[in-house]
Design a protein around this motif. Structure first.
Motif, PDB file in Angstrom:
ATOM      1  N   TYR A   1      40.894  36.873  38.120  1.00 33.03           N
ATOM      2  CA  TYR A   1      40.783  37.548  39.400  1.00 33.03           C
ATOM      3  C   TYR A   1      40.181  36.589  40.424  1.00 33.03           C
ATOM      4  O   TYR A   1      39.614  35.549  40.065  1.00 33.03           O
TER       5      TYR A   1
ATOM      6  N   GLN B   1      42.525  37.482  31.980  1.00 33.63           N
ATOM      7  CA  GLN B   1      42.858  38.055  33.282  1.00 33.63           C
ATOM      8  C   GLN B   1      42.043  37.296  34.326  1.00 33.63           C
ATOM      9  O   GLN B   1      40.811  37.352  34.309  1.00 33.63           O
TER      10      GLN B   1
ATOM     11  N   GLN C   1      35.839  41.711  41.883  1.00 36.92           N
ATOM     12  CA  GLN C   1      37.122  42.299  41.484  1.00 36.92           C
ATOM     13  C   GLN C   1      37.156  42.547  39.976  1.00 36.92           C
ATOM     14  O   GLN C   1      37.712  43.546  39.507  1.00 36.92           O
ATOM     15  N   CYS C   2      36.568  41.626  39.221  1.00 31.17           N
ATOM     16  CA  CYS C   2      36.463  41.818  37.768  1.00 31.17           C
ATOM     17  C   CYS C   2      35.639  43.067  37.458  1.00 31.17           C
ATOM     18  O   CYS C   2      35.975  43.842  36.556  1.00 31.17           O
TER      19      CYS C   2
ATOM     20  N   CYS D   1      38.179  39.067  31.554  1.00 24.80           N
ATOM     21  CA  CYS D   1      38.300  38.647  32.947  1.00 24.80           C
ATOM     22  C   CYS D   1      37.305  37.552  33.314  1.00 24.80           C
ATOM     23  O   CYS D   1      36.159  37.535  32.848  1.00 24.80           O
TER      24      CYS D   1
END
Length: 279
Positions: free
Chosen positions: A176, A174, A181-182, A152
């Motif tokens: 974010y 990923q 949020q990660c 992330c």
């Protein structure tokens, strides 16, 4: 006779006006951070715990804040003289060029491209791109172990892409909207690792609600030389460099590192020498 009296009075008023104007000019000079007291405006991040953060009660804290406060003091400004202004990554050069701030200390990596637009004092910290993983994760011991892992980073960052292109081509990226949020995803096991500068990762991991839950990989995948940005040609560069040198010498730099990153067991590099850019 009356005309001569009015003229004489006008002369006195003119002289007083010129004196007041001259004094006002000195005040303006002080306000631009040239020393001798007065207001100074400093750009920092508002959303990076451990580095530059505006707390809910309106205070400012973090390593960059401590460094900037120390520098401002050496320039002749009290803590109450500082006006903190948010310096988002994309806005930093423009803020300096427009004169919105006197200097910026905001995880501001020194690069040749940026040096074409602004000047840098420092560096004052050597950071590295790294990963943050769960404290109990024993499967990620090197960058190649990120292959097939969910990696992330925040949208718009090049950190995760750098890992995929150069070190772990099978990593599952990923993106974010924010590092917080990660971290939530990392905690819930929705992702396996978060990547960005180790100083930023340490800042998050050092927060009370995250202490003991995460660990840094210690991979040192890139070198990030944090400098203090000033307007091109500003005489503040030398004054700030002198202040940074004194901060290391009197132990304040080391104290700031421990205060802000200590709980994350951050293995920081020694304080860099002024002008020493590690490629």
């Amino acid at each position: 006779m009356k005309v001569r009296k009015v003229t004489a009075a006008a002369s006195v008023l003119l002289a007083l006006s010129l004196t007041a104007t001259a004094c006002g000019g000195d005040d303006d000079k002080d306000e631009k951070g040239s020393g001798g007291g007065g207001k100074i405006t400093i750009g920092i991040k508002f959303d990076q715990p451990g580095l530059g953060q505006k707390t809910p009660d309106g205070k400012y804290e973090g390593f960059d804040v401590d460094v900037a406060t120390y520098v401002a003091k050496k320039l002749g400004h009290k803590a109450d003289d500082i006006e903190w202004k948010e310096a988002k990554s994309a806005d930093r050069e423009t803020m300096l060029q427009r004169g919105d701030v006197d200097f910026i200390a905001a995880t501001y990596s020194i690069t040749p491209e940026r040096e074409e637009k602004v000047d840098f004092a420092g560096p004052y910290l050597l950071a590295h791109q790294d990963v943050l993983v769960r404290a109990d994760d024993k499967s990620i011991k090197s960058p190649k172990d990120l292959n097939s892992k969910k990696l992330c980073s925040v949208t718009g960052s090049t950190s995760a892409q750098n890992v995929k292109e150069k070190l772990a081509p099978k990593a599952q990226l990923q993106n974010y909207g924010a590092y917080s949020q990660c971290l939530t995803g990392l905690q819930s096991k929705a992702i396996d690792a978060l990547t960005t500068d180790d100083s930023i990762l340490a800042g998050y991991a050092a927060q009370k609600n995250f202490q003991g839950k995460f660990k840094l990989g210690g991979f040192k995948m890139t070198n990030e030389n944090y400098g203090i940005g000033v307007k091109k040609g500003s005489d503040l560069k030398k004054k700030i460099n002198d202040a940074l040198t004194e901060m290391v010498k009197d132990g304040s730099w080391e104290k700031a590192v421990k205060d802000n990153f200590g709980p994350a067991s951050y293995k920081n590099e020694p304080a860099p020498k002024i002008g020493d850019i590690v490629k």
